[in-house]
Design a protein around this motif. Structure first.
Motif, PDB file in Angstrom:
ATOM      1  N   SER A   1      -3.616  -4.085   9.222  1.00 48.31           N
ATOM      2  CA  SER A   1      -4.002  -2.679   9.206  1.00 48.31           C
ATOM      3  C   SER A   1      -2.837  -1.775   9.581  1.00 48.31           C
ATOM      4  O   SER A   1      -2.658  -0.705   8.989  1.00 48.31           O
ATOM      5  CB  SER A   1      -5.195  -2.445  10.145  1.00 48.31           C
ATOM      6  OG  SER A   1      -4.860  -2.734  11.484  1.00 48.31           O
TER       7      SER A   1
ATOM      8  N   GLY B   1      -9.452  -0.109  12.318  1.00 46.24           N
ATOM      9  CA  GLY B   1      -9.417  -1.513  11.944  1.00 46.24           C
ATOM     10  C   GLY B   1      -8.561  -2.341  12.871  1.00 46.24           C
ATOM     11  O   GLY B   1      -8.866  -3.503  13.149  1.00 46.24           O
ATOM     12  N   THR B   2      -7.463  -1.766  13.348  1.00 48.94           N
ATOM     13  CA  THR B   2      -6.617  -2.469  14.318  1.00 48.94           C
ATOM     14  C   THR B   2      -7.419  -2.810  15.566  1.00 48.94           C
ATOM     15  O   THR B   2      -7.351  -3.927  16.089  1.00 48.94           O
ATOM     16  CB  THR B   2      -5.404  -1.607  14.685  1.00 48.94           C
ATOM     17  OG1 THR B   2      -4.712  -1.226  13.499  1.00 48.94           O
ATOM     18  CG2 THR B   2      -4.462  -2.351  15.613  1.00 48.94           C
TER      19      THR B   2
ATOM     20  N   THR C   1     -12.611   6.050   9.849  1.00 54.98           N
ATOM     21  CA  THR C   1     -12.209   5.258  11.018  1.00 54.98           C
ATOM     22  C   THR C   1     -13.279   4.231  11.370  1.00 54.98           C
ATOM     23  O   THR C   1     -12.977   3.067  11.672  1.00 54.98           O
ATOM     24  CB  THR C   1     -11.942   6.181  12.216  1.00 54.98           C
ATOM     25  OG1 THR C   1     -10.977   7.169  11.858  1.00 54.98           O
ATOM     26  CG2 THR C   1     -11.422   5.394  13.409  1.00 54.98           C
TER      27      THR C   1
ATOM     28  N   ILE D   1     -11.287  -0.947   0.279  1.00 53.47           N
ATOM     29  CA  ILE D   1      -9.982  -0.472  -0.152  1.00 53.47           C
ATOM     30  C   ILE D   1     -10.101   0.553  -1.269  1.00 53.47           C
ATOM     31  O   ILE D   1      -9.326   1.515  -1.343  1.00 53.47           O
ATOM     32  CB  ILE D   1      -9.076  -1.657  -0.558  1.00 53.47           C
ATOM     33  CG1 ILE D   1      -7.618  -1.205  -0.681  1.00 53.47           C
ATOM     34  CG2 ILE D   1      -9.539  -2.286  -1.855  1.00 53.47           C
ATOM     35  CD1 ILE D   1      -7.032  -0.696   0.609  1.00 53.47           C
TER      36      ILE D   1
ATOM     37  N   GLY E   1      -0.726  -1.508   6.562  1.00 53.40           N
ATOM     38  CA  GLY E   1      -1.348  -0.619   5.595  1.00 53.40           C
ATOM     39  C   GLY E   1      -1.159   0.840   5.958  1.00 53.40           C
ATOM     40  O   GLY E   1      -0.857   1.680   5.106  1.00 53.40           O
ATOM     41  N   ILE E   2      -1.339   1.160   7.249  1.00 54.99           N
ATOM     42  CA  ILE E   2      -1.118   2.531   7.711  1.00 54.99           C
ATOM     43  C   ILE E   2       0.323   2.946   7.470  1.00 54.99           C
ATOM     44  O   ILE E   2       0.613   4.013   6.902  1.00 54.99           O
ATOM     45  CB  ILE E   2      -1.443   2.649   9.218  1.00 54.99           C
ATOM     46  CG1 ILE E   2      -2.928   2.447   9.472  1.00 54.99           C
ATOM     47  CG2 ILE E   2      -0.993   4.011   9.754  1.00 54.99           C
ATOM     48  CD1 ILE E   2      -3.260   2.272  10.937  1.00 54.99           C
TER      49      ILE E   2
ATOM     50  N   PHE F   1      -4.614   7.726   6.256  1.00 56.46           N
ATOM     51  CA  PHE F   1      -4.660   6.284   6.467  1.00 56.46           C
ATOM     52  C   PHE F   1      -4.414   5.905   7.929  1.00 56.46           C
ATOM     53  O   PHE F   1      -4.473   4.726   8.284  1.00 56.46           O
ATOM     54  CB  PHE F   1      -3.679   5.590   5.533  1.00 56.46           C
ATOM     55  CG  PHE F   1      -4.064   5.745   4.089  1.00 56.46           C
ATOM     56  CD1 PHE F   1      -5.071   4.975   3.543  1.00 56.46           C
ATOM     57  CD2 PHE F   1      -3.462   6.692   3.285  1.00 56.46           C
ATOM     58  CE1 PHE F   1      -5.459   5.125   2.228  1.00 56.46           C
ATOM     59  CE2 PHE F   1      -3.835   6.858   1.967  1.00 56.46           C
ATOM     60  CZ  PHE F   1      -4.847   6.070   1.427  1.00 56.46           C
TER      61      PHE F   1
ATOM     62  N   ALA G   1     -13.137   1.430   8.857  1.00 64.37           N
ATOM     63  CA  ALA G   1     -12.036   0.502   9.112  1.00 64.37           C
ATOM     64  C   ALA G   1     -12.381  -0.464  10.234  1.00 64.37           C
ATOM     65  O   ALA G   1     -12.101  -1.672  10.149  1.00 64.37           O
ATOM     66  CB  ALA G   1     -10.761   1.277   9.443  1.00 64.37           C
TER      67      ALA G   1
ATOM     68  N   TYR H   1      -6.980   3.806   9.629  1.00 67.38           N
ATOM     69  CA  TYR H   1      -6.895   2.340   9.694  1.00 67.38           C
ATOM     70  C   TYR H   1      -6.761   1.846  11.132  1.00 67.38           C
ATOM     71  O   TYR H   1      -6.989   0.658  11.408  1.00 67.38           O
ATOM     72  CB  TYR H   1      -5.679   1.867   8.904  1.00 67.38           C
ATOM     73  CG  TYR H   1      -5.979   1.233   7.573  1.00 67.38           C
ATOM     74  CD1 TYR H   1      -5.522  -0.042   7.258  1.00 67.38           C
ATOM     75  CD2 TYR H   1      -6.705   1.916   6.615  1.00 67.38           C
ATOM     76  CE1 TYR H   1      -5.776  -0.610   6.027  1.00 67.38           C
ATOM     77  CE2 TYR H   1      -6.967   1.353   5.380  1.00 67.38           C
ATOM     78  CZ  TYR H   1      -6.505   0.090   5.087  1.00 67.38           C
ATOM     79  OH  TYR H   1      -6.770  -0.476   3.867  1.00 67.38           O
TER      80      TYR H   1
ATOM     81  N   TYR I   1       0.779  -1.235   0.000  1.00 69.81           N
ATOM     82  CA  TYR I   1       0.000   0.000   0.000  1.00 69.81           C
ATOM     83  C   TYR I   1       0.815   1.291   0.000  1.00 69.81           C
ATOM     84  O   TYR I   1       0.232   2.381   0.002  1.00 69.81           O
ATOM     85  CB  TYR I   1      -0.950   0.001   1.206  1.00 69.81           C
ATOM     86  CG  TYR I   1      -2.028  -1.035   1.079  1.00 69.81           C
ATOM     87  CD1 TYR I   1      -2.871  -1.051  -0.026  1.00 69.81           C
ATOM     88  CD2 TYR I   1      -2.200  -2.021   2.046  1.00 69.81           C
ATOM     89  CE1 TYR I   1      -3.855  -2.009  -0.167  1.00 69.81           C
ATOM     90  CE2 TYR I   1      -3.186  -2.980   1.921  1.00 69.81           C
ATOM     91  CZ  TYR I   1      -4.011  -2.971   0.816  1.00 69.81           C
ATOM     92  OH  TYR I   1      -4.984  -3.930   0.681  1.00 69.81           O
TER      93      TYR I   1
ATOM     94  N   TYR J   1     -10.827   4.162  -0.272  1.00 73.17           N
ATOM     95  CA  TYR J   1      -9.650   4.953   0.086  1.00 73.17           C
ATOM     96  C   TYR J   1      -9.001   5.572  -1.147  1.00 73.17           C
ATOM     97  O   TYR J   1      -8.489   6.695  -1.090  1.00 73.17           O
ATOM     98  CB  TYR J   1      -8.641   4.087   0.848  1.00 73.17           C
ATOM     99  CG  TYR J   1      -8.865   4.090   2.332  1.00 73.17           C
ATOM    100  CD1 TYR J   1      -8.376   5.115   3.129  1.00 73.17           C
ATOM    101  CD2 TYR J   1      -9.570   3.063   2.945  1.00 73.17           C
ATOM    102  CE1 TYR J   1      -8.589   5.125   4.500  1.00 73.17           C
ATOM    103  CE2 TYR J   1      -9.796   3.058   4.308  1.00 73.17           C
ATOM    104  CZ  TYR J   1      -9.302   4.097   5.084  1.00 73.17           C
ATOM    105  OH  TYR J   1      -9.526   4.101   6.433  1.00 73.17           O
TER     106      TYR J   1
END
Length: 399
Positions: free
Chosen positions: A145, A262-263, A309, A230, A148-149, A256, A312, A259, A28, A233
C-alpha cells in the motif's frame, strides 16, 4: 526457521517490504494521469484504462512462470533480477514516443513486475515459522500500500510539473537505488529445497492447487476483491476530475494517500487473526469494504476521501489474510500456490474495468457502487464458508 522479531527476521522482512514497495511504485505511477492521458490521446475511459490493465494482465501471466520456476531454482535471484529490469524499464517508459509504444512497454514491465510478488510470500513460508510468517505478511502487504501511494504521488506530482515522462523517470531512478539496497539486505535462503523443474509436474501442482477448495476459495476472494478495489480508484479519478470537483492531476495523485488506511489494516491483521481467526478477518474486511463504498456516494469530497480510506482498510485486511491463508494451507509447491493466488488477484485487476464500465456509463459513480456490491456479496459468502469450515474443523479436533 527464522523466529518473529529476531534480527534475522527484521532484516529479511525489511528487504521484502522494500522490494514490495518498489514493485508497486512502478505499477501504479500512471494511475493519477489517466484523465489527462485520456484527453491527450483522445481515447475512451476504457481505452486509457489499458495503461493499467495491460501491466496487471502481464503480471498475472508472469506469476505462472516465476512461481513454479522458483520452486526449482530458488527465489532470491528471481526477485533481484526482475526488480533491476523493472527499474530500467521505467527509464525507457520516460521516452515512449506514442500511446502504442507506451502500452507495449507497460506490457513488458508488467511481466517483470511479477518476479517478486510471485515468490516473496513463498520465501517467507520456507524461512519463517508460523508466527513470524503471519507478522511478516502483514508488514509486507502494508509495504504494497505504501508503494501504491508513493507511485501515485510521484506520478501525479511529477506529471503536473514535467509530464508523464518525468514521473516515469523519477520512479525508475528511485527503483535502481532501492534495488541496490534490496540486493544487500536479502539474506541467503537456508530452508529452501529445490525441486527439478518439470513442466508436467508444474502443471500438476497448479491443477492440485485449483482442486483444493480451501485454496480456490482464497484465490477467488482475493481476485474479486481486488477487481473492485483497484478499479474503484480509476473511476473515482474520472468522477473527481469532472464538475463539481474539478481536481487536477497533482490533487488526483494525493487522493491515493487514502491507501494509508490499507497500511494500517494489513499491519494489524496478524494480531487480529490471532484473536478471531483468518476467515473472520476476511469477512470483516469485506464488510468494511462494502461500508466504505457506501460512504463514497456522498457529495462531499471529505466524506469521499474518508470512504476510500475505509475501503483501503477493509481491502488490505482481507487481502493479508487471504494471501497468508494460501501459504499456510498449501501442502506442497508453495511458490506456485502463492503465485496462483496472485494470478487471480491481478486477473481481477485487469478485468475490473470491463465489469464496472457498463455500470459507470449507465449510472456514473452510484452505478460503480452497485457493481461493486454485487461482487462483494460473493466474496462475503466465500469468507463465511471458510469461517464455517474452520469452526467445524476446530470442533472436530477438540471433540
Amino acid at each position: 526457521m527464522i523466529e518473529a522479531h529476531t534480527r534475522a527476521w527484521w532484516r529479511a522482512t525489511l528487504a521484502l517490504c522494500l522490494g514490495s514497495f518498489l514493485v508497486f511504485i512502478n505499477l501504479y505511477a500512471p494511475q493519477p494521469l489517466l484523465p489527462a492521458l485520456r484527453e491527450v490521446y483522445g481515447v475512451s475511459t476504457l481505452g486509457v484504462s489499458l495503461i493499467m490493465s495491460v501491466s496487471t494482465l502481464a503480471l498475472a501471466g508472469a506469476l505462472l512462470v516465476f512461481g513454479p520456476l522458483s520452486d526449482a531454482i530458488g527465489r532470491g535471484a528471481i526477485m533481484r533480477i526482475t526488480l533491476l529490469a523493472t527499474g530500467l524499464c521505467s527509464l525507457a517508459l520516460a521516452f515512449a514516443p506514442n500511446f502504442e509504444s507506451l502500452l507495449a512497454l507497460r506490457l513488458v514491465q508488467g511481466f517483470l513486475l511479477g518476479g517478486l510478488p510471485a515468490v516473496a510470500i513463498a520465501w517467507m513460508g520456507d524461512e519463517f515459522d508460523r508466527p513470524a510468517l503471519l507478522s511478516a505478511v502483514g508488514l509486507y502487504i502494508g509495504a504494497n500500500s505504501l508503494g501504491g501511494i508513493s507511485g501515485r504521488l510521484i506520478g501525479g506530482g511529477a506529471g503536473e510539473l514535467g509530464g508523464a515522462g518525468a514521473g516515469f523517470l523519477s520512479v525508475g531512478l528511485i527503483t535502481l537505488v532501492g534495488v541496490a539496497l534490496f540486493w544487500k539486505l536479502l539474506p541467503k535462503a537456508r530452508a529452501f529445497t529445490p525441486r527439478r523443474f518439470e513442466l508436467r509436474g508444474a502443471l500438476a501442482d497448479l491443477g492440485g492447487h485449483l482442486r483444493d477448495p480451501l485454496l480456490l476459495a482464497a484465490y477467488l476472494l482475493g481476485g474479486i476483491n481486488f477487481l473492485i478495489f483497484i478499479n474503484q480508484y480509476s473511476y473515482i479519478t474520472f468522477r473527481l476530475a469532472e464538475a463539481p470537483f474539478g481536481l487536477g492531476t497533482r490533487w488526483l495523485g494525493l487522493i491515493f494517500l487514502t491507501y494509508l488506511g490499507g497500511t494500517l489494516g494489513s499491519t494489524i491483521s496478524g494480531r487480529l487473526a490471532a484473536r478471531i481467526g483468518q476467515p473472520a478477518c476476511m469477512m470483516l474486511g469485506v464488510l468494511i469494504l462494502m461500508g466504505g463504498t457506501l460512504i463514497t456516494l456522498s457529495a462531499s469530497l471529505g466524506w469521499i476521501l474518508f470512504g476510500l480510506t475505509v475501503n483501503a482498510f477493509g481491502f488490505f485486511l482481507a487481502h493479508s489474510m487471504a494471501s497468508s491463508w494460501v501459504s499456510r494451507h498449501a501442502q506442497r509447491a508453495r511458490g506456485s500456490a502463492s503465485a496462483l493466488y496472485l494470478v487471480f488477484y491481478y486477473l481481477g485487476a485487469s478485468l475490473g474495468s470491463a465489469w464496472l464500465e457498463p455500470f459507470w456509463q449507465r449510472g456514473g459513480w452510484p452505478g460503480v457502487a452497485l457493481g461493486s456490491w454485487l461482487l462483494l456479496g460473493v466474496t462475503l459468502g466465500i469468507a463465511a464458508w471458510l469461517w464455517h469450515g474452520e469452526r467445524s474443523m476446530t470442533r472436530a479436533q477438540t471433540a
